[in-house]
Design an enzyme around this catalytic site. Structure first.
Site, PDB file in Angstrom:
ATOM      1  N   SER A  37      35.994  21.785  55.708  1.00  0.00           N
ATOM      2  CA  SER A  37      35.489  20.816  56.266  1.00  0.00           C
ATOM      3  C   SER A  37      36.700  20.081  56.883  1.00  0.00           C
ATOM      4  O   SER A  37      37.848  19.916  56.574  1.00  0.00           O
ATOM      5  CB  SER A  37      34.776  19.817  55.605  1.00  0.00           C
ATOM      6  OG  SER A  37      33.630  20.162  54.731  1.00  0.00           O
TER       7      SER A  37
HETATM    8  N1  SAH Z   1      33.849  21.956  50.169  1.00  0.00           N
HETATM    9  C1  SAH Z   1      34.370  23.345  50.880  1.00  0.00           C
HETATM   10  C2  SAH Z   1      33.603  23.247  52.346  1.00  0.00           C
HETATM   11  C3  SAH Z   1      32.282  24.150  51.862  1.00  0.00           C
HETATM   12  S1  SAH Z   1      31.466  24.722  53.403  1.00  0.00           S
HETATM   13  C4  SAH Z   1      35.793  23.097  51.199  1.00  0.00           C
HETATM   14  O1  SAH Z   1      36.478  22.259  50.615  1.00  0.00           O
HETATM   15  O2  SAH Z   1      36.405  24.221  51.450  1.00  0.00           O
HETATM   16  C5  SAH Z   1      30.267  24.926  52.488  1.00  0.00           C
HETATM   17  C6  SAH Z   1      29.933  25.774  51.383  1.00  0.00           C
HETATM   18  O3  SAH Z   1      28.667  25.883  50.538  1.00  0.00           O
HETATM   19  C7  SAH Z   1      30.050  27.356  51.498  1.00  0.00           C
HETATM   20  O4  SAH Z   1      31.096  28.003  51.178  1.00  0.00           O
HETATM   21  C8  SAH Z   1      28.623  27.819  51.363  1.00  0.00           C
HETATM   22  O5  SAH Z   1      28.752  29.256  50.614  1.00  0.00           O
HETATM   23  C9  SAH Z   1      28.358  27.183  50.147  1.00  0.00           C
HETATM   24  N2  SAH Z   1      26.956  26.945  49.779  1.00  0.00           N
HETATM   25  C10 SAH Z   1      25.955  27.033  50.637  1.00  0.00           C
HETATM   26  N3  SAH Z   1      24.854  26.911  50.037  1.00  0.00           N
HETATM   27  C11 SAH Z   1      25.104  26.827  48.682  1.00  0.00           C
HETATM   28  C12 SAH Z   1      24.374  26.795  47.285  1.00  0.00           C
HETATM   29  N4  SAH Z   1      23.040  26.675  47.276  1.00  0.00           N
HETATM   30  N5  SAH Z   1      24.823  26.830  46.241  1.00  0.00           N
HETATM   31  C13 SAH Z   1      26.353  26.942  46.294  1.00  0.00           C
HETATM   32  N6  SAH Z   1      27.017  26.917  47.292  1.00  0.00           N
HETATM   33  C14 SAH Z   1      26.256  26.952  48.540  1.00  0.00           C
END
Ligand code: SAH
Length: 220
Positions: free
Chosen positions: A68
């Protein structure tokens, strides 16, 4: 003499990132700002994108996912405002950066990611940085992670169609749930607080996240 380490002063870039992108936009939460100044964001982005790590935008991290934008990480951390002695659940580990920021604000962070490879990479970086109070799990985070409940705060870093019910259930009394809710193209940041069995909700910034995919999220 030409020294590789002297090419980029990451600490200075971080200080500038916090001042221009975060404080200038109204985030005042002192502990969140300190954490953003301390955590080496460049360690969480792919090697070829390190020079862009402190820019005002999200960056690709593989598997079609993103780390993000710095402002969003700070705003969500400030909204969550986890107690120093508390335990926090993050849904969507991605690069592990947000988890590292949270780890500096509270006692324990459990973070869950559905992509095995992203989870493995995040685990590696967090270990290299010596952050021993973060536990990275693989699975569908829309179900929460009941094994370590209740949580004093729950932060979802992917866009949900609605607040996943299991997350509400795993929140401690007085705890906060921060989750982007909306459609695929944009969401609104929702902050829910638990008071016994009652929840109050506030709507914050508009935002754009990759979809939360799972049982209580979007379908693949
Ligand atoms: N917090 C992260 C950015 C996340 S992007 C950082 O600091 O880099 C969102 C993430 O959520 C992605 O990696 C995606 O694979 C994950 N995601 C999406 N749906 C999910 C779920 N149901 N459970 C766990 N992870 C999930």
């Amino acid at each position: 003499m030409w020294r590789r380490g002297a090419l980029v002063d990451f600490e200075a870039l971080r200080a500038e990132m916090v001042a221009r992108q975060i404080e200038a936009r109204g985030v005042t939460h002192a502990r969140a700002l300190a954490a953003m100044r301390a955590v080496p964001r460049h360690a969480f982005v792919p090697e070829d994108l390190r020079a862009a790590a402190y820019e005002d935008r999200p960056l690709p991290i593989g598997e079609g996912q993103t780390i993000s934008q710095p402002y969003m990480v700070a705003a969500m951390t400030a909204a969550l405002d986890p107690p120093a002695a508390g335990r926090v659940l993050e849904v969507g580990t991605g690069s592990g950066y947000q988890a590292a920021v949270l780890a500096r604000l509270c006692r324990e962070v459990v973070t869950i990611e559905r992509h095995v490879r992203l989870a493995a990479r995040a685990r590696e970086v967090l270990a290299q940085l010596g952050l021993t109070n973060v536990r990275v799990e693989v699975g569908d985070g829309t179900l929460g992670f009941p094994q370590a409940q209740p949580y004093d705060g729950i932060l979802v870093t992917a866009g949900a169609p609605a607040v996943p019910a299991p997350l509400r259930a795993q929140l401690a009394d007085g705890g906060r749930l921060v989750v982007p809710v909306g459609g695929a193209s944009y969401q609104e940041l929702i902050v829910e607080s638990r008071h016994g069995d009652r929840f109050t909700a506030e709507i914050r910034d508009a935002c754009v996240f990759v979809p939360l995919v799972g049982r209580y999220g979007h379908t693949e």
